[in-house]
Design an enzyme around this catalytic site. Structure first.
Site, PDB file in Angstrom:
ATOM      1  N   ILE A 193      -2.579   1.974  -4.573  1.00  0.00           N
ATOM      2  CA  ILE A 193      -2.119   3.356  -4.560  1.00  0.00           C
ATOM      3  C   ILE A 193      -3.343   4.227  -4.315  1.00  0.00           C
ATOM      4  CG2 ILE A 193      -2.179   3.461  -7.114  1.00  0.00           C
ATOM      5  CD1 ILE A 193       0.193   5.477  -6.871  1.00  0.00           C
ATOM      6  N   GLU A 194      -3.371   4.889  -3.158  1.00  0.00           N
ATOM      7  CA  GLU A 194      -4.593   5.540  -2.689  1.00  0.00           C
ATOM      8  C   GLU A 194      -4.459   7.058  -2.630  1.00  0.00           C
ATOM      9  OE1 GLU A 194      -7.786   5.246   1.028  1.00  0.00           O
ATOM     10  OE2 GLU A 194      -6.250   3.711   0.762  1.00  0.00           O
ATOM     11  N   VAL A 195      -5.447   7.726  -3.239  1.00  0.00           N
ATOM     12  CA  VAL A 195      -5.591   9.183  -3.228  1.00  0.00           C
ATOM     13  C   VAL A 195      -4.268   9.875  -3.570  1.00  0.00           C
ATOM     14  CG1 VAL A 195      -6.646  11.135  -2.039  1.00  0.00           C
ATOM     15  CG2 VAL A 195      -7.334   8.838  -1.418  1.00  0.00           C
TER      16      VAL A 195
ATOM     17  N   HIS B  15       0.860  -1.186   0.000  1.00  0.00           N
ATOM     18  CA  HIS B  15       0.000   0.000   0.000  1.00  0.00           C
ATOM     19  C   HIS B  15       0.895   1.234   0.000  1.00  0.00           C
ATOM     20  CE1 HIS B  15      -4.198   1.432   1.523  1.00  0.00           C
ATOM     21  NE2 HIS B  15      -3.626   2.381   0.799  1.00  0.00           N
TER      22      HIS B  15
END
Length: 265
Positions: free
Chosen positions: A158-160, A114
């Site tokens: 892959i977040e925001v 992450h």
């Protein structure tokens, strides 16, 4: 995706070819609906896995999450990972240290890491907000990805992260990149079923899209439950329930004998 459950090798072979769909589901009903709808990838709590799950969801590649903070040592993570894979998982999501990810990979466990906004570690990036909007933070995300590559992960959520940054990173990494609010330049698009179905009664993230309002339907059903239970209570108080049709009879002769026997007890 296909008529059989894909492997890690299958996913990596599809990198850059087309966007896959991914949902976080919490119940067997949601998982079965995702399967029937043609969703490619699922994220699930490990306890959802088991024979019933795989009977309902035969072909979705599934990531059970090893929730950050639930485990401490590499041995604990390994034990949980093997249990999840044995129960029907295909890979594990893990936001633990690179050392733990490396240890999992050494034992052949497929790991999705992450990067970007990592919710359980959000204090280090300023809270629940986008990561990668400056040169410094965009390079930080890139270096997170390269570190996951080196540790042996095969994939990363892959977040925001700004879409242009995520796209550039996805093109330059061998990892299968799963976008949550990071644009369409990655390899899969990931949303939570609670947002898609409109059952999330809290904050709905900017990147989410609501397709149904099941919360209103659940509210309606709750009112129907209350109404039914209220009618039952009134019927019991008035004597309207039970009716004769709800009762079991005993032949009169048997009843008479029973009543006489009671007198001698």
């Amino acid at each position: 995706m296909q008529d059989k459950r894909p492997t890690v090798a299958d996913l990596l072979a599809m990198k850059g070819r087309r966007q896959l769909s991914m949902l976080r589901v919490e119940t067997l009903e949601e998982a079965e609906a995702a399967q029937k709808a043609g969703i490619d990838l699922l994220s699930v709590p490990p306890e959802l896995l088991g024979p019933a799950f795989r009977e309902a969801v035969p072909t979705c590649f599934t990531f059970p999450g090893l929730e950050y903070g639930d485990f401490v040592s590499a041995e604990e993570y390994l034990r949980a990972a093997f249990k999840a894979l044995k129960a029907g998982g295909d890979a594990v999501w893990c936001a633990a240290s690179l050392q733990i990810i490396r240890r999992l990979r050494e034992e052949g466990v497929p790991v999705c890491g992450h990067v970007g906004l990592i919710p359980p570690k959000n204090t280090w990036t300023g809270g629940f907000k986008a990561v990668g909007k400056t040169l410094e933070t965009a390079l930080m995300v890139w270096r997170q990805v390269k570190a996951l590559e080196e540790a042996g992960a095969f994939s990363a959520e892959i977040e925001v992260v700004p879409a242009d940054v995520a796209t550039a990173i996805s093109k330059r990494t061998s990892l299968f990149m799963i976008s949550m609010g990071a644009g369409a330049g990655c390899d899969a698009q990931y949303l939570f079923a609670t947002d898609v179905l409109g059952t999330n009664r809290g904050h709905v993230p900017r990147h989410s899209k609501v397709y149904r309002n099941l919360a209103a339907e659940y509210d309606r059903l709750q009112q129907e439950r209350i109404a039914a239970f209220s009618e039952l209570a009134r019927d019991i108080q008035s004597g309207a329930y039970p009716e004769r049709r709800h009762l079991v009879d005993i032949p009169k002769g048997e009843l008479d004998q029973f009543l006489r026997a009671l007198e001698t007890e």
